[in-house]
Design a protein around this motif. Structure first.
Motif, PDB file in Angstrom:
ATOM      1  N   GLU A  58       0.929  -1.232  -0.047  1.00  0.00           N
ATOM      2  CA  GLU A  58      -0.065  -0.027  -0.138  1.00  0.00           C
ATOM      3  C   GLU A  58       0.938   1.160   0.116  1.00  0.00           C
ATOM      4  OE1 GLU A  58      -3.016   0.027   2.879  1.00  0.00           O
ATOM      5  OE2 GLU A  58      -3.030  -2.279   3.064  1.00  0.00           O
ATOM      6  N   ASP A  59       2.173   0.901  -0.345  1.00  0.00           N
ATOM      7  CA  ASP A  59       3.059   2.322  -0.055  1.00  0.00           C
ATOM      8  C   ASP A  59       2.929   2.795  -1.760  1.00  0.00           C
ATOM      9  OD1 ASP A  59       5.146   3.965   0.216  1.00  0.00           O
ATOM     10  OD2 ASP A  59       6.738   2.576   0.450  1.00  0.00           O
ATOM     11  N   PRO A  60       2.622   4.177  -1.827  1.00  0.00           N
ATOM     12  CA  PRO A  60       2.716   4.844  -3.155  1.00  0.00           C
ATOM     13  C   PRO A  60       4.227   4.850  -3.604  1.00  0.00           C
ATOM     14  CG  PRO A  60       1.422   6.011  -1.535  1.00  0.00           C
ATOM     15  CD  PRO A  60       2.200   4.907  -0.731  1.00  0.00           C
ATOM     16  N   ALA A  61       5.234   4.840  -2.734  1.00  0.00           N
ATOM     17  CA  ALA A  61       6.335   5.089  -3.204  1.00  0.00           C
ATOM     18  C   ALA A  61       7.008   3.743  -3.989  1.00  0.00           C
ATOM     19  CB  ALA A  61       7.423   5.418  -2.039  1.00  0.00           C
ATOM     20  N   LEU A  62       6.413   2.664  -3.392  1.00  0.00           N
ATOM     21  CA  LEU A  62       7.062   1.500  -4.185  1.00  0.00           C
ATOM     22  C   LEU A  62       6.331   1.319  -5.447  1.00  0.00           C
ATOM     23  CD1 LEU A  62       8.109  -1.323  -3.699  1.00  0.00           C
ATOM     24  CD2 LEU A  62       6.033  -2.258  -3.231  1.00  0.00           C
ATOM     25  N   ILE A  63       5.219   2.106  -5.999  1.00  0.00           N
ATOM     26  CA  ILE A  63       4.533   2.122  -7.078  1.00  0.00           C
ATOM     27  C   ILE A  63       5.422   2.714  -8.116  1.00  0.00           C
ATOM     28  CG2 ILE A  63       2.855   2.816  -8.740  1.00  0.00           C
ATOM     29  CD1 ILE A  63       0.995   2.678  -6.218  1.00  0.00           C
ATOM     30  N   LYS A  64       6.110   4.044  -7.774  1.00  0.00           N
ATOM     31  CA  LYS A  64       6.970   4.829  -8.526  1.00  0.00           C
ATOM     32  C   LYS A  64       8.408   4.080  -8.663  1.00  0.00           C
ATOM     33  CE  LYS A  64       5.060   9.095  -6.807  1.00  0.00           C
ATOM     34  NZ  LYS A  64       5.529  10.454  -6.103  1.00  0.00           N
ATOM     35  N   GLU A  65       8.796   3.224  -7.605  1.00  0.00           N
ATOM     36  CA  GLU A  65      10.033   2.465  -7.824  1.00  0.00           C
ATOM     37  C   GLU A  65       9.716   1.100  -8.919  1.00  0.00           C
ATOM     38  OE1 GLU A  65      12.919  -0.289  -5.098  1.00  0.00           O
ATOM     39  OE2 GLU A  65      11.505   1.104  -4.259  1.00  0.00           O
ATOM     40  N   LEU A  66       8.851   0.432  -8.608  1.00  0.00           N
ATOM     41  CA  LEU A  66       8.561  -0.877  -9.517  1.00  0.00           C
ATOM     42  C   LEU A  66       7.818  -0.247 -11.062  1.00  0.00           C
ATOM     43  CD1 LEU A  66       7.292  -3.002  -6.857  1.00  0.00           C
ATOM     44  CD2 LEU A  66       9.452  -3.113  -7.611  1.00  0.00           C
ATOM     45  N   ARG A  67       7.182   0.846 -11.096  1.00  0.00           N
ATOM     46  CA  ARG A  67       6.768   1.080 -12.161  1.00  0.00           C
ATOM     47  C   ARG A  67       6.730   2.457 -12.679  1.00  0.00           C
ATOM     48  NH1 ARG A  67       5.780  -1.325 -15.360  1.00  0.00           N
ATOM     49  NH2 ARG A  67       3.761  -0.478 -16.176  1.00  0.00           N
ATOM     50  N   PRO A  68       8.135   2.771 -12.987  1.00  0.00           N
ATOM     51  CA  PRO A  68       8.554   4.057 -13.150  1.00  0.00           C
ATOM     52  C   PRO A  68       7.908   4.588 -14.500  1.00  0.00           C
ATOM     53  CG  PRO A  68      10.412   2.816 -13.431  1.00  0.00           C
ATOM     54  CD  PRO A  68       9.227   1.925 -12.741  1.00  0.00           C
ATOM     55  N   ILE A  69       7.371   5.867 -14.747  1.00  0.00           N
ATOM     56  CA  ILE A  69       7.160   6.425 -16.040  1.00  0.00           C
ATOM     57  C   ILE A  69       8.552   6.480 -16.682  1.00  0.00           C
ATOM     58  CG2 ILE A  69       6.448   8.327 -17.140  1.00  0.00           C
ATOM     59  CD1 ILE A  69       4.262   8.614 -14.875  1.00  0.00           C
ATOM     60  N   GLN A  70       8.620   6.055 -18.018  1.00  0.00           N
ATOM     61  CA  GLN A  70       9.982   5.938 -18.761  1.00  0.00           C
ATOM     62  C   GLN A  70       9.493   6.692 -20.277  1.00  0.00           C
ATOM     63  OE1 GLN A  70      12.858   4.965 -17.975  1.00  0.00           O
ATOM     64  NE2 GLN A  70      11.999   5.039 -15.919  1.00  0.00           N
TER      65      GLN A  70
END
Length: 420
Positions: free
Chosen positions: A226-238
């Protein structure tokens, strides 16, 4: 009359009152523009969008129609068995949506976890379960704003459309990859749309092969966290062109960025055709030359083959740069006519149709393939029987078809490699 015929007749009776006027108007507007669409898939999406905007079926009609379609599409009614290896239903994406704590563009969403999950379920119900087509020219974005607009950092239809389309694409790709693992498909291929709207970043991912199990582990981490930071780490916008080995890329599952249309498809080992990355003896040692060699040496043999095979979908009549509609189509058609006049008769072709068909035949079974990085982007040279076809890799547009001789080697090139 069989039971299936009765079901079909019932389905038609539900929509016929609203069908005639809406169908006539939607199809008359759409079919006039049919030849300007890049692919049949794009045309189909546009037709569905037009039907939705003109027919205005009631919720009662939609629900009744959906039930009948579900009944018709069963094993008892099917004319042939459906293979799970070839068709991965959106039902898996619907099921996946109920487990997702957040979604790809969650950074633009200001609601708490429960609100975010509700929004994903709404998208799943509206686009996947009820079958409304994703894309522009429909009321879905406005309905999404009515439901969840207060939680968006940007309350615009464009932002809503972006969040919805990218999230739905993520749901479909994630569920598709998990289904692949269940039926023991070990690898999947990144498949870019391959039209003039495909961005350089997606083009650089096209044809790359990834491990299904590794992708599933990332998906399950997103499900559990449920950590929003993990989403950015695992699914970074490229949005930059992706270079280097596929195993080291920051993102290995589509979508790559907002509005990305890429998808994951099952990959199976095909007949072994070895590719090479060779510098021609006459090529100059330049920074562009070294960069091109580095880019393609980082790819596996299968990924290089996928890049070559992608050009089987190249077309003379695909506009090379931006835009669309009638003017772009006419310009591409005039370009084909100019090349036929200049090279067609010299190659022994009597008409433009045989000239165009022969260029496709060479792309399908070339003797040699060269890749060139120039000022106008990356182009592939397909060579066979003393002829060369030039296809633009960024737009999958055939640019020329002429005799292959020593003059070809004398052209000024920033970088070129032999791949096959």
């Amino acid at each position: 009359m069989t039971e299936q015929d009765k079901d079909i007749e019932s389905a038609l009776n539900i929509v016929l009152p609203a069908l005639e006027a809406g169908l006539q108007k939607a199809l008359s507007e759409t079919l006039k523009k049919a030849r300007y669409f890049i692919s049949q898939q794009d045309l189909s999406r546009y037709i569905m969008s037009m039907l939705e905007s003109h027919m205005k079926l009631s919720q009662k009609q939609l629900d009744a129609l959906n039930k009948l379609l579900e009944k018709i599409y069963t094993k008892e009614h099917a004319a042939f068995p459906v293979s799970t290896k070839l068709t991965i239903s959106d039902e898996r994406a619907i099921s996946y949506a109920t487990k997702l704590h957040d979604f790809y563009l969650g950074r633009f969403f200001q609601g708490d976890r429960e609100i975010r999950l509700d929004s994903v379920k709404w998208m799943s119900n509206y686009y996947l379960k009820k079958g409304y087509p994703a894309g522009k020219n429909q009321e879905g974005a406005r309905k999404f704003l009515d439901e969840f607009g207060n939680y968006l950092s940007q309350r615009t239809e464009t932002k809503a459309r972006q969040i919805v389309d990218t999230t739905v694409n993520y749901l479909r790709n994630s569920s598709r990859i998990k289904a692949m693992q269940k039926i023991r498909i070990k690898k999947y291929r990144w498949d870019a749309t391959g039209d003039r709207l495909t961005c350089p970043a997606c083009r650089s991912m096209d044809g790359r092969v990834f491990d299904t199990g590794e992708a599933v582990r990332v998906i399950e981490m997103l499900e559990a966290s449920e950590d929003p930071a993990l989403i950015k780490e695992l699914r970074p916008i490229q949005t930059d062109v992706q270079k280097g080995s596929s195993s080291r890329l920051p993102t290995r599952m589509p979508p790559l960025h907002p509005d990305c249309r890429c998808r994951a498809v099952a990959f199976f080992e095909e007949e072994t055709v070895m590719t090479t990355v060779e510098r021609p003896t006459w090529a100059k040692d330049t920074p562009a030359q070294r960069e091109l060699e580095e880019e393609f040496r980082a790819l596996t043999n299968e990924e290089r083959l996928n890049r070559i095979r992608a050009h089987m979908g190249s077309s003379w009549l695909r506009p090379a740069t931006g835009g669309g509609g009638e003017n772009a189509y006419k310009e591409a058609k005039n370009d084909l006519e100019r090349h036929f006049i200049k090279h067609g008769k010299d190659l022994g072709f009597k008409d433009i149709d045989t000239y165009s068909k022969a260029s496709h035949d060479i792309i399908k079974e070339p003797e040699e393939v060269y890749v060139e990085k120039g000022r106008d982007g990356t182009v592939y040279h397909f060579i066979k029987d003393g002829k060369v076809v030039v296809s633009n890799d960024d737009a999958l547009k055939i640019e020329s078809f002429y005799k292959f001789d020593e003059r070809w080697r004398s052209f000024k090139r920033d970088g070129i490699i032999r791949m096959l």
